[in-house]
Every structure is written in structure tokens, then in C-alpha cells.
Design a protein around this motif. Structure first.
Motif, PDB file in Angstrom:
ATOM      1  N   SER A  76       0.828  -1.199   0.000  1.00 37.31           N
ATOM      2  CA  SER A  76       0.000   0.000   0.000  1.00 37.31           C
ATOM      3  C   SER A  76       0.866   1.255   0.000  1.00 37.31           C
ATOM      4  O   SER A  76       2.023   1.238   0.446  1.00 37.31           O
ATOM      5  CB  SER A  76      -0.910   0.008   1.230  1.00 37.31           C
ATOM      6  OG  SER A  76      -0.137   0.126   2.413  1.00 37.31           O
ATOM      7  N   SER A  77       0.291   2.344  -0.493  1.00 34.80           N
ATOM      8  CA  SER A  77       1.024   3.606  -0.568  1.00 34.80           C
ATOM      9  C   SER A  77       1.389   4.123   0.819  1.00 34.80           C
ATOM     10  O   SER A  77       2.483   4.668   1.029  1.00 34.80           O
ATOM     11  CB  SER A  77       0.181   4.648  -1.312  1.00 34.80           C
ATOM     12  OG  SER A  77      -0.116   4.213  -2.617  1.00 34.80           O
ATOM     13  N   VAL A  78       0.487   3.944   1.774  1.00 34.72           N
ATOM     14  CA  VAL A  78       0.737   4.436   3.129  1.00 34.72           C
ATOM     15  C   VAL A  78       1.918   3.701   3.759  1.00 34.72           C
ATOM     16  O   VAL A  78       2.804   4.314   4.371  1.00 34.72           O
ATOM     17  CB  VAL A  78      -0.528   4.271   3.992  1.00 34.72           C
ATOM     18  CG1 VAL A  78      -0.242   4.694   5.434  1.00 34.72           C
ATOM     19  CG2 VAL A  78      -1.677   5.084   3.416  1.00 34.72           C
ATOM     20  N   ALA A  79       1.946   2.382   3.597  1.00 33.56           N
ATOM     21  CA  ALA A  79       3.046   1.601   4.170  1.00 33.56           C
ATOM     22  C   ALA A  79       4.379   1.991   3.553  1.00 33.56           C
ATOM     23  O   ALA A  79       5.390   2.134   4.255  1.00 33.56           O
ATOM     24  CB  ALA A  79       2.782   0.112   3.966  1.00 33.56           C
ATOM     25  N   ILE A 129       5.521   5.335   4.850  1.00 31.90           N
ATOM     26  CA  ILE A 129       6.070   5.211   6.206  1.00 31.90           C
ATOM     27  C   ILE A 129       7.505   4.695   6.154  1.00 31.90           C
ATOM     28  O   ILE A 129       8.399   5.205   6.846  1.00 31.90           O
ATOM     29  CB  ILE A 129       5.184   4.282   7.057  1.00 31.90           C
ATOM     30  CG1 ILE A 129       3.818   4.933   7.301  1.00 31.90           C
ATOM     31  CG2 ILE A 129       5.866   3.961   8.385  1.00 31.90           C
ATOM     32  CD1 ILE A 129       2.836   4.031   8.016  1.00 31.90           C
ATOM     33  N   ILE A 130       7.740   3.693   5.298  1.00 32.27           N
ATOM     34  CA  ILE A 130       9.096   3.145   5.159  1.00 32.27           C
ATOM     35  C   ILE A 130      10.053   4.212   4.626  1.00 32.27           C
ATOM     36  O   ILE A 130      11.179   4.366   5.124  1.00 32.27           O
ATOM     37  CB  ILE A 130       9.077   1.919   4.234  1.00 32.27           C
ATOM     38  CG1 ILE A 130       8.291   0.781   4.882  1.00 32.27           C
ATOM     39  CG2 ILE A 130      10.498   1.459   3.917  1.00 32.27           C
ATOM     40  CD1 ILE A 130       8.096  -0.422   3.974  1.00 32.27           C
ATOM     41  N   LEU A 131       9.607   4.963   3.621  1.00 36.78           N
ATOM     42  CA  LEU A 131      10.453   6.020   3.057  1.00 36.78           C
ATOM     43  C   LEU A 131      10.726   7.114   4.083  1.00 36.78           C
ATOM     44  O   LEU A 131      11.838   7.649   4.152  1.00 36.78           O
ATOM     45  CB  LEU A 131       9.784   6.611   1.813  1.00 36.78           C
ATOM     46  CG  LEU A 131       9.699   5.697   0.592  1.00 36.78           C
ATOM     47  CD1 LEU A 131       8.928   6.382  -0.532  1.00 36.78           C
ATOM     48  CD2 LEU A 131      11.091   5.311   0.107  1.00 36.78           C
ATOM     49  N   ALA A 140      10.136   8.085  -8.543  1.00 34.28           N
ATOM     50  CA  ALA A 140       8.680   8.163  -8.641  1.00 34.28           C
ATOM     51  C   ALA A 140       8.103   6.923  -9.317  1.00 34.28           C
ATOM     52  O   ALA A 140       7.087   6.370  -8.864  1.00 34.28           O
ATOM     53  CB  ALA A 140       8.284   9.420  -9.412  1.00 34.28           C
ATOM     54  N   GLU A 141       8.737   6.470 -10.397  1.00 40.67           N
ATOM     55  CA  GLU A 141       8.230   5.287 -11.095  1.00 40.67           C
ATOM     56  C   GLU A 141       8.350   4.038 -10.227  1.00 40.67           C
ATOM     57  O   GLU A 141       7.478   3.164 -10.264  1.00 40.67           O
ATOM     58  CB  GLU A 141       8.978   5.098 -12.412  1.00 40.67           C
ATOM     59  CG  GLU A 141       8.607   6.132 -13.470  1.00 40.67           C
ATOM     60  CD  GLU A 141       9.233   5.824 -14.814  1.00 40.67           C
ATOM     61  OE1 GLU A 141      10.043   4.874 -14.879  1.00 40.67           O
ATOM     62  OE2 GLU A 141       8.915   6.526 -15.788  1.00 40.67           O
ATOM     63  N   THR A 142       9.427   3.958  -9.461  1.00 41.71           N
ATOM     64  CA  THR A 142       9.573   2.825  -8.549  1.00 41.71           C
ATOM     65  C   THR A 142       8.461   2.821  -7.511  1.00 41.71           C
ATOM     66  O   THR A 142       7.910   1.763  -7.163  1.00 41.71           O
ATOM     67  CB  THR A 142      10.940   2.883  -7.845  1.00 41.71           C
ATOM     68  OG1 THR A 142      11.974   2.891  -8.822  1.00 41.71           O
ATOM     69  CG2 THR A 142      11.130   1.689  -6.924  1.00 41.71           C
ATOM     70  N   THR A 163       3.712   0.172  -5.434  1.00 40.74           N
ATOM     71  CA  THR A 163       2.360   0.338  -4.888  1.00 40.74           C
ATOM     72  C   THR A 163       1.265   0.004  -5.892  1.00 40.74           C
ATOM     73  O   THR A 163       0.084  -0.021  -5.528  1.00 40.74           O
ATOM     74  CB  THR A 163       2.166   1.781  -4.406  1.00 40.74           C
ATOM     75  OG1 THR A 163       2.378   2.690  -5.507  1.00 40.74           O
ATOM     76  CG2 THR A 163       3.144   2.108  -3.290  1.00 40.74           C
ATOM     77  N   ARG A 164       1.660  -0.210  -7.157  1.00 39.04           N
ATOM     78  CA  ARG A 164       0.702  -0.517  -8.222  1.00 39.04           C
ATOM     79  C   ARG A 164      -0.371   0.562  -8.345  1.00 39.04           C
ATOM     80  O   ARG A 164      -1.572   0.280  -8.419  1.00 39.04           O
ATOM     81  CB  ARG A 164       0.051  -1.884  -7.980  1.00 39.04           C
ATOM     82  CG  ARG A 164       1.038  -3.040  -7.996  1.00 39.04           C
ATOM     83  CD  ARG A 164       0.348  -4.366  -7.773  1.00 39.04           C
ATOM     84  NE  ARG A 164       1.313  -5.467  -7.782  1.00 39.04           N
ATOM     85  CZ  ARG A 164       0.991  -6.745  -7.597  1.00 39.04           C
ATOM     86  NH1 ARG A 164      -0.281  -7.082  -7.386  1.00 39.04           N
ATOM     87  NH2 ARG A 164       1.917  -7.678  -7.619  1.00 39.04           N
TER      88      ARG A 164
END
Length: 258
Positions: free
Chosen positions: A2-5, A8-10, A137-139, A144-145
């Protein structure tokens, strides 16, 4: 993921970089920051998004044509003991911190020449920075699909650029003296290099021995691909000239990019 996860990692990763840089600035005389190994690891900033996307893409499409990007730096590394030492000595004596100042010093501190070199460097580095941001950004969207966004405030690249700009501006411009060492940035980049090396080896071992059944299995399956023989040859004089110029270009890049 997910984008949120992933965000958070970033965020945690960026916080770690800030912490390492701040610690290195405070502990400037520590053996963990003031040693040649940290400086050597920081030179691996040469392997940027090109290593992850460009070089791997060239290897997949053109075979051995990715090698000159690394042959050039390997060829010039033995000469660093002479060339780099002179560059560092001249830069320290004259308090030089940019390519423009270094070149203009050679011609009598010409301001017009320095300005021209600055413009050329700016025109050359902007597309390169854009490539890094695009790769990040592409990564993000691949992991996150999620679809890419065209809006300025909806694009992930905007926030990545802001975070990197804050990091570089704070730890890169906090000293007035141009000859002062940027131990915070150097140590943070060195830590990134260790992480890159670790994950490269981890992914390489996984692909080699878990996805495939060793090196022989990889080579056997690769030999079944189209144009395998052509991709694994230099290809005559025209291709050899291309290799030569790529080696020269990468030779200078290992000096100029860091």
C-alpha cells in the motif's frame, strides 16, 4: 504494497539519513566518520538510478554494451593516487568547491569562464537529476501498483524533490568556508552505499540460487533468447569505438558526478 506503508518506510529511511548525517556532523573527529573507507564508499554515489534502470536495461537489450560504464572508472582508479591527490590539494589551498571555480582558476580566475562552466554544468546536471527523480517516482508507483499522476501536488516526484533538497541544502550549505568538509552528507551517502551493496548481493543470491538453479542455469536459459550471440560480442570496429567513447565518458563521470 500500500502507498501508506511505503510512505512510512520512506519516511523512516529519510529520518535515518538525517540522523546519520547529524551524528556525523557532531562526531566529526570520530574514527567512524573520519576515515578513508567512508570516503571510498561515498564515491559509490556514481552508481545512481542509472545502475538500477539504465545499466540493467542496456544489459537486457544490448548485452555487453553496459560494461563500458564500469570499465572506464576501473581503468582510472589506479591513477586516483596521483590525479585526485592533486585536485584535493589545489582545492584546499585555493578553497575551491566547484568545477567552475577549479577551471576558472586555471585561467587566471576568469569570472566569465567560471560563469560559462556553471551554465554548462547546470544544463548537464538538470536532466540527470530529473532522471533520478523520475526513477524514484516510477519505482514508487510500480511497488504500490498505483497510476502516475500529472498534477504538480499529486505527483510523488514533487515531495521526493523537496525532501532531497532540504537534506542537501541543510547539510551542504551550513558552512561558510568552501573548503570545509561535508562529513554529514559523505557519511550518509556512504551508509547508502553499504545498503545498496547489501541488497544487490541479497537480490543477486536470491535470483541466482532460488529463482534459477545457479549460474549454469541462467546462462543456459539466456542462450535460448533471440540474438544471444550478437549481444555477447563487441561487434566490430564501430561498436569498439562506441565502447571507447563510453569508457572515456564514464571515466570523467566518476570524477565529476560525486
Amino acid at each position: 504494497m500500500s502507498s501508506v506503508a511505503l510512505l512510512i518506510i520512506l519516511s523512516l529511511y529519510l529520518a535515518l539519513l538525517f540522523f546519520v548525517a547529524h551524528w556525523a556532523e557532531k562526531k566529526g573527529s570520530s574514527k567512524w566518520t573520519n576515515n578513508p573507507y567512508v570516503y571510498a564508499l561515498s564515491m559509490a554515489v556514481y552508481c545512481s538510478a542509472w545502475t538500477y534502470y539504465g545499466s540493467i536495461g542496456v544489459a537486457a537489450k544490448s548485452g555487453l554494451n553496459y560494461l563500458p560504464v564500469y570499465i572506464g572508472p576501473i581503468m582510472i582508479i589506479p591513477a586516483w593516487m596521483i590525479i585526485l591527490r592533486k585536485i584535493v590539494r589545489i582545492s584546499r589551498v585555493n578553497k575551491i568547491s566547484s568545477i567552475a571555480d577549479f577551471i576558472s582558476l586555471r585561467y587566471g580566475n576568469s569570472r566569465s569562464l567560471g560563469a560559462m562552466v556553471t551554465v554548462i554544468c547546470l544544463m548537464g546536471i538538470l536532466p540527470y537529476i530529473a532522471l533520478q527523480l523520475k526513477a524514484i517516482a516510477e519505482t514508487f508507483h510500480i511497488v504500490t501498483r498505483t497510476p502516475t499522476e500529472d498534477g504538480f501536488f499529486d505527483d510523488t516526484t514533487t515531495y521526493v524533490a523537496v525532501a532531497l533538497a532540504l537534506f542537501a541544502s541543510y547539510y551542504g550549505t551550513r558552512y561558510v568556508d568552501a573548503s570545509e568538509k561535508r562529513k554529514g552528507i559523505v557519511t550518509a551517502v556512504a551508509m547508502e552505499s553499504v545498503l545498496k551493496l547489501f541488497f544487490f548481493l541479497l537480490v543477486g543470491l536470491y535470483v541466482t540460487f532460488f529463482v534459477f538453479d545457479g549460474f549454469d542455469d541462467i546462462y543456459q536459459k539466456a542462450s535460448l533468447l533471440d540474438n544471444f550471440a550478437e549481444k555477447n560480442t563487441i561487434g566490430g570496429i564501430p561498436q569498439a569505438l562506441n565502447w571507447f567513447f563510453l569508457c572515456v565518458l564514464s571515466l570523467f563521470a566518476i570524477f565529476l558526478l560525486p
